[in-house]
Scaffold this active site. Structure first.
Site, PDB file in Angstrom:
ATOM      1  N   CYS A  94      10.768  42.222  79.319  1.00  0.00           N
ATOM      2  CA  CYS A  94      12.124  41.692  79.262  1.00  0.00           C
ATOM      3  C   CYS A  94      12.888  42.258  78.065  1.00  0.00           C
ATOM      4  O   CYS A  94      13.147  43.455  78.018  1.00  0.00           O
ATOM      5  CB  CYS A  94      12.088  40.164  79.262  1.00  0.00           C
ATOM      6  SG  CYS A  94      13.698  39.437  79.579  1.00  0.00           S
ATOM      7  N   HIS A 113       9.201  39.541  84.558  1.00  0.00           N
ATOM      8  CA  HIS A 113       8.209  38.718  83.869  1.00  0.00           C
ATOM      9  C   HIS A 113       6.882  38.684  84.609  1.00  0.00           C
ATOM     10  O   HIS A 113       6.691  37.843  85.471  1.00  0.00           O
ATOM     11  CB  HIS A 113       8.743  37.290  83.696  1.00  0.00           C
ATOM     12  CG  HIS A 113       9.843  37.195  82.703  1.00  0.00           C
ATOM     13  ND1 HIS A 113       9.634  36.949  81.386  1.00  0.00           N
ATOM     14  CD2 HIS A 113      11.182  37.370  82.846  1.00  0.00           C
ATOM     15  CE1 HIS A 113      10.783  36.959  80.720  1.00  0.00           C
ATOM     16  NE2 HIS A 113      11.745  37.208  81.603  1.00  0.00           N
ATOM     17  N   GLU A 149       4.280  37.536  83.597  1.00  0.00           N
ATOM     18  CA  GLU A 149       3.587  36.279  83.295  1.00  0.00           C
ATOM     19  C   GLU A 149       4.104  35.131  84.153  1.00  0.00           C
ATOM     20  O   GLU A 149       3.567  34.028  84.122  1.00  0.00           O
ATOM     21  CB  GLU A 149       3.751  35.943  81.802  1.00  0.00           C
ATOM     22  CG  GLU A 149       5.055  35.271  81.398  1.00  0.00           C
ATOM     23  CD  GLU A 149       6.245  36.237  81.316  1.00  0.00           C
ATOM     24  OE1 GLU A 149       6.080  37.414  81.681  1.00  0.00           O
ATOM     25  OE2 GLU A 149       7.348  35.801  80.922  1.00  0.00           O
TER      26      GLU A 149
END
Ligand code: ADP
Ligand code: ADP
Ligand code: MG
Ligand code: MG
Lengths: 1075, 353
Positions: free
Chosen positions: B250, B332, B334
């Site tokens: 990001c 992202h 994650e």
């Protein structure tokens, strides 16, 4: 992780579509039945659309003549033949397709495909299975092997074991512990499944299940888990997405088809949502699906724990719902992927610019509610469970849950005005009972319980409906309470009510005003709904989509009004007994023909199973209620030239009068004249004036009057309430006792309307006349004939075209009547007349000034499309009259019943309609066409034995010819005592079986269960006996075809004698029509 | 209580409050994700922003325990939804969303037509705006300051002891520059057996005497304009010079690009959603990703190749060095909230160590 990454690197340069594929065979799903309905017309039509875009020749096998996919504009060749390996093999030999699509025709197509594969027919004929590999399909269909497969890839399934015998099942259940869930392999719609709390329950479920399926799974019963579904798409490059997830409001244990379903899920947090998503994708990848797949989960509401319930490696009812819920055309994409396209080189059809490889983001909620018609089935058990019973569904769209939910409740078109219904459940104890044992009316039980301030925790405990939903319903209930108390209608509160989905009429009911009065107040306060688009991306990108809904939770319109060059077409609403895919065909044909006149069509419909709600079809699609309120909202926004009410069946037809009174322009016959045909007294007076005969009848409000009338005209008499379709609450009374009994029942059903009593014509022919007129001039008419005598509802009757036993004279008499009616009612548009023929006279039963269920049948058999003529009649001055060509073949329309799913229901035919669908087949003669039709609706050629039981001497005499045909088949004949005697007297040998209550062997039931019998003919006496019902029901539960009418039974046995399989011609539709 | 959302161009929309009753200024952005609001609202990348949720029903599953958040507090400045649900139902729920917003002093409004607002922002571009309850509210342009400074942790902290059974990152040590990192990034590393040393945004791990060795550098997500985060860019430059394997997510993606000589720009209305399709370059593989950013890479640095490209608008979604283990993604991997399809990026990176 590393594995997925490795897959990420394993890319190849892509080839678009598989160039070797020039001709593709598509298997449809046959007649509509519970568990397999209109959704497959939608998915099949999408598949055909893709094939056409690719320039691939399409061959479709589907005997369902009422579908859109079997229209001229669709497949290149259509075979109206049974979807089974035997017939399809012949079609393959003839057509030599390169590929076959198995996943667009529901379980029927899948099962047929598996059989074709197992028999080596596909290989032998070099037919490639396109899309998901057959090995994956076979694996998912075998519940035991599939569960082992999932466990191998670390996906949990409930503890279970498969059994092939009752004994085995009992043993496994002992091990797992009761209650257990029983499920049949290779079945659909939860057929044969159930929950057993003890060995005796297990015994009865297992016996039924084993009659349909070679394997049953005994499984841990997961009480009140959440039921969640994911719709997954994968391409051959291993790109995999979940297009939609859905949450059942009803807990696990109620079949998803019967559950209230919301999309997207409401009560799943991020972890749950994505854990299930990941599991879905892992499963789909492990199976190598290419196309669409549905995964069903059970999710523990108390901790993160889930199990896979099942996977459907094909398009499904849920995928159709998901397509409509998100705007993502799953079947279309699945067909593209099956042809070798990748998700990454396919565009999102709604935005036109973004990729199809994405997951829709919704900025609204949808709520699906199933429609049940349990009251239409005598004796049917009302209880909801793991076996599907609903016959249709609706989908409400809103920006609050309450808005979508209340919309959906009204969309059911069952006179429910809101989520609360005061009429039912007075006693508290009844409420508790009803909460525990869900029925189709469970929504109202919950609302009532909330109204009575029953604790939400307690309701949750009893129902398994998550408190989240209960709080939303409570919000509705609370608002109602406030409104009833204060009766205040200030702007803020009125808007608030509209934002949670209250109709004008409901608000009116609560404050003592009419809906129209509320509408006026509301508009004066500037409270109107707004039009929003369904754009798949929550407005993140601009979308040109015409897929629309209305909401009060907005303050702007996404689109502009279309104006005068447009026409609103009202669709059919939910499918139910008496209104089904045939009206979707009529709606779609109307839309297509409007294009000829440069008219933009605006479709309103709320049934996610339909083709008419495919947003590609019309200029604008409003996925909306077919209520007066919403139709006028849309009308006022769009300012169209007018509204067409006559192609969507009875629902839109019922709106005509109110719309007209409000000032809406109705295209076609004047609604005042529609009413003259709908209203029995007005219609009867008209017939008298025109000197057209009708069975003697009258309307009565007291029993004495009715009795006197019946004595006068003589029994039997037919009693019915007015203004209903498909014979609700209609009954034949053979004597005074019947009359007293039934009249009390009917009075309960309809207070506002008096009961009508008519002379019932016995052994009388029934004939249909379908026609189009313009400005009172008849332009064309088609006469078709029922095989059964009058007394079998026209929707359940076997219908022959061209008519065989109606002579020229009689036909012209009927035409004259049609002319007279057209003229006197100044008809412009479609209409249908039902006649009784007795002697040389034609009597009118009823006339409907709208398209009838036979329209698609007529169009496809004669080549004359009455819908086209209707649209022409609206926009052309004086359309020419059309002559119906002489046909050199016979076509027969055969009904499809779903009694097997409706435990306890009586499979006998009567004046109440009970069929859920139909097929039609073509033949050289009646026998050939009928035999094909019967084989298409689940009958089999008997090979083991025939059981005959005929009530009454007269009926026995009538059947003698049929009995002779039966004996000529050379199969053992079994019969009950008197029938056996009668057969013997006529020189026909039979084995006598004892009736159930005799408790003696050889008993009927045993012979059914021992699979010694594969055809049951049970003709009842006028007054039926309990034992006869038990025999019929046992036959249905043992998966044995039952015939209950003399004329069709005779015809079937005759056809079996005259035709062998080789005699049944494998000819495409086009060759019958001579094109 | 009624409040107003006022955009910088004067557009006013009123709504009903369900949060803290004090006005606030910020950048108004919209997000289209349908699940995982507790995770989204605690994502530091939202710092300084008034968030508009396009999915109308918000509040359904309440607020879970703090340890399930993505940082230790609500990061959004304000919240706009269409239909606030005050009757959550979930076994993990501890509070209603409203209780949480009030406790952490975040104003929130229920306006009905969030779709209109979304379309407006889409057409005009992201705007400044404020939520107001009568009293005047001071102007504030979050992009005028270095927001990273506000959300980054203040002290070095260490976690993990190198899980010996975990796969890809067993025993390795990573320095994680916290520009406003989501907690799940650390969790993803820990699960893979990595020791994580989290350092403030302006901490220089290459300085002498820091007292620890490390195998790789990770630059986290975070709010605001990357060009304001000069100190972190300087650190990344050192990392590249020393050929230390470097991964960015990001904001970290943008910072890597800037450090390596590329450029960034502000998107008209950003990507804030959980359904962004990203194509792995030179493949037919497409991944569904979660995104939350207003800036993007405009110019790829010299020695880098594009790694991922957005399938919808073709924007750059990741870059990778032609020969060395330097790489970053705009989305992202994650997740939380959102799909976990690209978690393999962690493994891919760790395998290079
Ligand atoms: N183990 C179980 N415990 C409780 N209910 C179950 C279980 N398995 C299935 N069901 C219920 O039975 C329904 C039908 O089962 P399913 O396997 O989906 O059959 P079908 O093929 O007819 O869709 C499901 O929708 C679910 O509600
Ligand atoms: N007078 C009658 N004599 C014999 N059969 C009748 C008579 N009236 C109706 N029927 C039978 O009942 C069926 C249903 O009646 P109908 O009035 O057409 O109801 P619906 O409006 O549901 O179509 C008809 O199709 C016909 O078979
Ligand atoms: Mg199922
Ligand atoms: Mg009728």
């Amino acid at each position: 992780m590393t594995l997925r990454h490795a897959q990420g690197k394993k890319y190849l340069s892509m080839k678009k579509n598989n160039k070797n594929i020039k001709k593709v065979l598509i298997l449809g799903s046959g007649a509509l039945k519970i568990g397999e309905a209109g959704e497959f017309d939608y998915s099949g039509s999408q598949a055909i659309k893709v094939l056409k875009e690719e320039g691939i020749k399409t061959i479709l096998v589907n005997p369902n003549i009422a579908t859109i996919q079997t229209s001229k504009e669709m497949a290149d060749e259509v075979y109206f033949l049974p979807i089974n390996a035997k017939f399809v093999e012949e079609i393959i030999k003839k057509e030599k397709p390169d590929g076959i699509f198995l996943s667009f025709g529901g379980q029927t197509a899948l099962n047929c495909g598996i059989e074709l594969f197992n028999k080596g027919i596909l290989k032998k004929n070099n037919v490639q299975i396109l899309g998901t590999p057959i090995s994956a399909i076979i694996l998912t269909e075998d519940r035991e092997k599939f569960s082992a497969h999932l466990n191998k890839i670390n996906i949990p399934t409930p503890i279970s074991e498969a059994a092939t015998t009752l004994k085995g099942a009992l043993k496994i259940a002992q091990k797992i512990g009761y209650p257990v869930m029983l499920r049949a392999g290779f079945a659909l719609g939860g057929q044969g499944s159930g929950i057993a709390s003890n060995p005796s329950q297990l015994k009865s479920i297992a016996e039924r299940a084993l009659a349909f399926s070679p394997q049953i799974l005994v499984e841990r019963y997961l009480h009140h888990y959440k039921e969640i579904e994911y719709e997954v798409v994968r391409d051959k490059k291993d790109n995999c997405i979940t297009v939609c997830n859905m949450e059942n409001m009803d807990p696990l244990g109620i079949h998803t088809g019967d559950s209230i379903v919301v999309a997207p899920s409401q009560t799943l947090n991020n972890e749950e949502y994505h854990e299930l998503r990941r599991a879905s994708i892992d499963i789909v990848r492990s199976l190598g699906i290419v196309g669409e797949c549905n995964v069903q989960f059970a999710l523990n509401p108390r901790k993160l724990e889930y199990f896979v319930i099942e996977v459907n490696a094909r398009l499904s009812r849920s995928s159709a719902l998901a397509s409509k819920a998100t705007g993502y055309p799953l079947a279309y994409i699945a067909a593209k992927l099956a042809l070798g396209y990748d998700l990454t080189n396919t565009k999102n059809k709604v935005t036109g610019v973004t990729s199809a490889c994405f997951e829709p983001a919704l900025d609204y909620v949808v709520i699906k509610i199933p429609r049940f018609d349990m009251d239409k089935f005598k004796g049917a058990d009302n209880q909801l469970g793991s076996s599907m019973k609903s016959v249709g569904e609706v989908m409400g769209i809103g920006r609050t849950f309450e808005e979508g939910y209340q919309k959906a409740i009204r969309m059911l078109d069952m006179d429910y005005e809101s989520a609360t219904d005061e009429k039912i459940f007075q006693k508290k104890s009844a409420i508790i009972e009803n909460l525990k044992n869900p029925t189709p009316k469970r929504m109202f039980t919950i609302a009532k319980a909330l109204k009575d301030n029953l604790d939400i925790k307690k309701i949750y405990k009893l129902t398994g409906v998550d408190p989240w939903f209960l709080y939303r319903i409570k919000n509705i209930v609370d608002h109602e309470k406030t409104l009833s108390k204060t009766k205040k209608l200030d702007k803020d509160f009125l808007l608030e009510l509209k934002q949670i989905g209250f109709s004008d009429k409901r608000i009116g009911e609560l404050v003592g005003k009419t809906g129209l009065e509320i509408r006026k107040i509301r508009k004066s306060l500037n409270i109107t709904p707004f039009v929003l688009q369904i754009d798949t991306l929550s407005a993140e990108f601009p979308a040109k989509t015409n897929y629309l809904y209305m909401t009060y939770n907005a303050s702007h319109n996404d689109v502009e009004s279309t104006g005068n060059k447009s026409v609103i077409v009202l669709g059919s609403g939910p499918y139910h007994i008496g209104s089904s895919v045939e009206f979707d065909w009529c709606s779609v044909n109307t839309v297509q023909n409007l294009k000829n006149y440069n008219m933009k069509s605006i479709v309103i419909n709320c049934n996610p199973e339909t083709v008419s709600t495919d947003y590609d079809l019309s200029h604008k699609l409003y996925f909306e209620e077919l209520t007066f309120e919403r139709i006028t909202d849309i009308y006022e926004f769009e300012n169209p030239q007018g509204v067409i009410v006559s192609v969507g069946g009875q629902t839109p037809n019922n709106r005509a009068k109110a719309l007209y009174k409000y000032g809406v322009k109705i295209l076609g016959t004047n609604p005042e004249n529609i009413d003259k045909a709908e209203d029995r007294s007005k219609f009867s007076a008209l017939l008298d004036k025109l000197k057209i005969k009708q069975p003697a009848w009258n309307a009565f409000s007291t029993l004495q009057q009715a009795e006197k009338f019946a004595e006068k005209v003589g029994y039997p008499v037919l009693i019915r309430p007015s203004y209903v379709l498909s014979g609700s609450a209609m009954n034949i009374c053979f004597d005074k006792d019947d009359l007293i009994k039934f009249l009390n029942e009917a009075a309960l059903i309809s207070k506002e309307y008096p009961v009508t009593v008519s002379k019932f014509f016995q052994k009388s022919k029934e004939v249909e006349l379908d026609a189009v007129a313009q400005n009172g001039v008849l332009k064309t008419s088609v006469i078709s004939e029922h095989i059964e005598y009058a007394g079998v509802h026209s929707g359940d009757a076997t219908i022959v075209l061209p008519a065989k036993n109606i002579d020229e004279l009689m036909q012209s008499k009927m035409k004259d009547i049609a002319k007279k009616l057209s003229e006197s009612l100044d008809i412009t548009g479609p209409f249908n007349i039902q006649f009784l023929v007795q002697g040389n006279e034609a009597y009118i039963i009823e006339a409907n000034l709208r398209a009838s269920r036979t329209f698609p049948f007529i169009a496809k058999v004669t080549g004359v499309n009455l819908i086209k003529l209707f649209v022409d009649s609206l926009f052309q001055k004086n359309i020419p009259t059309v002559a119906i060509p002489k046909l050199k073949f016979t076509a027969v329309k055969v009904p499809q019943f779903s009694f097997a799913r409706l435990t306890g229901s009586d499979p006998i035919l009567g004046v109440e309609m009970a069929s859920t669908g139909e097929v039609a087949c073509f033949g050289e003669d009646l026998e050939e066409a009928y035999l094909k039709g019967m084989l298409s609706t689940g009958s089999r050629i008997p090979e083991k034995g025939i059981f005959i039981s005929i009530g009454g001497d007269k009926k026995k005499q009538d059947f003698i010819e049929g009995a002779r045909y039966a004996s000529l088949l050379g199969l053992p004949i079994y019969a009950t005592e008197n029938t056996s005697k009668f057969l013997k007297e006529n020189g026909i040998k039979s084995t006598r079986l004892y009736k159930i209550y005799d408790h003696k062997s050889p008993n009927v039931i045993d012979q059914f269960q021992n699979k010694k019998i594969d055809l049951v003919i049970n003709i009842n006496e006028y007054k039926d006996t309990k034992d006869a019902f038990k025999i019929r029901r046992a036959a249905v539960d043992s998966n044995i075809p039952v015939m209950t009418k003399i004329k069709t039974a005779k015809l079937f046995l005759k056809a079996l004698n005259e035709k062998r399989f080789m005699d049944l011609e494998i000819k495409p539709w086009s060759s019958y029509l001579g094109k | 209580m009624v409040g107003k959302l006022i955009l910088e161009d004067g557009t006013e929309i009123s709504g009903t409050s369900f949060g803290h009753l004090e006005g606030v200024s910020g950048e108004v952005v919209f997000a289209t994700g349908m699940t995982g609001y507790p995770q989204a609202f605690t994502d530091p990348s939202f710092y300084g922003q008034i968030l508009v949720m396009t999915y109308p029903l918000v509040g359904n599953y309440g607020v879970p325990d703090k340890k399930l958040w993505e940082s230790n507090k609500l990061q959004i400045s304000g919240l706009i939804v269409s239909d606030y649900i005050n009757t959550p139902s979930h076994f993990e729920s501890k509070n209603t969303l409203s209780e949480w917003l009030i406790k952490e002093k975040v104003p929130a409004l229920e306006i009905k037509d969030t779709r209109f607002l979304t379309q407006y922002l889409r057409n005009k571009g992201t705007m400044l705006g404020k939520i107001k309850f009568g009293k005047p509210v001071e102007d504030f342009d979050p992009n005028s300051i270095n927001l990273v400074e506000k959300v980054s942790l203040k002290k070095v902290s260490k976690s993990g002891n190198g899980n010996p059974t975990a796969s890809s990152g067993r025993g390795k040590t990573i320095v994680l520059i916290d520009c406003g990192a989501k907690r799940n990034i650390t969790r993803c590393f820990l699960e893979r057996g990595v020791k994580v040393i989290t350092v403030p945004w302006d901490f220089d791990p290459f300085a002498k005497g820091v007292g620890f060795d490390f195998d790789a550098l990770f630059v986290s997500n975070g709010p605001g304009d990357p060009k304001k985060v000069t100190k972190t860019i300087a650190t990344i430059k050192k990392s590249l010079e020393n050929k230390i394997p470097t991964l960015g997510i990001c904001l970290g993606n943008q910072l890597l690009a800037l450090a390596a000589g590329g450029d960034t720009y502000k998107l008209k209305y950003g990507h804030r959603s959980q359904n962004q399709p990203c194509l792995l370059e030179k493949s037919n593989r497409c991944y569904i990703t979660t995104q939350n950013h207003g800036f993007a890479i405009g110019e790829i640095p010299g020695d880098f190749n594009p790694w991922f490209v957005n399938a919808n608008d073709q924007s750059i979604e990741g870059i990778i060095h032609k020969s060395l283990p330097f790489m970053s993604v705009q989305f992202h991997p994650e997740a939380t909230p959102g799909p976990k399809d690209t978690e393999w990026i962690f493994d891919y990176f760790l395998e290079k160590l």
